[in-house]
Design an enzyme around this catalytic site. Structure first.
Site, PDB file in Angstrom:
ATOM      1  N   SER A 229       1.938   0.124  -8.332  1.00 37.22           N
ATOM      2  CA  SER A 229       2.273  -1.176  -8.926  1.00 37.22           C
ATOM      3  C   SER A 229       1.061  -2.087  -9.035  1.00 37.22           C
ATOM      4  CB  SER A 229       3.391  -1.852  -8.140  1.00 37.22           C
ATOM      5  OG  SER A 229       2.990  -2.089  -6.802  1.00 37.22           O
TER       6      SER A 229
ATOM      7  N   HIS B  23       0.518  -6.571  -5.742  1.00 37.10           N
ATOM      8  CA  HIS B  23       0.542  -6.932  -7.168  1.00 37.10           C
ATOM      9  C   HIS B  23      -0.584  -7.906  -7.492  1.00 37.10           C
ATOM     10  CE1 HIS B  23       5.136  -5.965  -7.250  1.00 37.10           C
ATOM     11  NE2 HIS B  23       4.374  -4.883  -7.153  1.00 37.10           N
TER      12      HIS B  23
END
Length: 83
Positions: free
Chosen positions: A24, A78
């Site tokens: 991610s 992230h």
């Protein structure tokens, strides 16, 4: 892609009490790179570039809100990938 993934995992390891690993951060890195590309080359894309920038902003905000609402999602990974 690879550098964003490593950076996301490194930031997660340093900042999170429960670090996570995964792709991610690398995906957020691609989104961040696309944002920078559109910002730097906006003169060539015109209105289409502005719409692309708005779409990227909305995508990032939605993902951050979803990440903050779910304690299992590691937003540090992230953010590290996007930077």
């Amino acid at each position: 892609y690879l550098l964003s993934g490593v950076a996301g995992n490194a930031v997660s390891a340093v900042m999170s009490p429960n670090p996570s690993v995964g792709a991610s951060g690398a995906i957020f890195g691609l989104i961040g790179a696309y944002y920078v590309f559109l910002r730097r080359n906006g003169v060539f894309f015109g209105r289409s570039g502005e719409r692309g920038l708005n779409a990227v902003r909305k995508t990032l905000v939605i993902n951050m809100v979803l990440g903050l609402s779910n304690p299992v999602i590691d937003n540090w990974g992230h953010l590290g990938g996007a930077m």
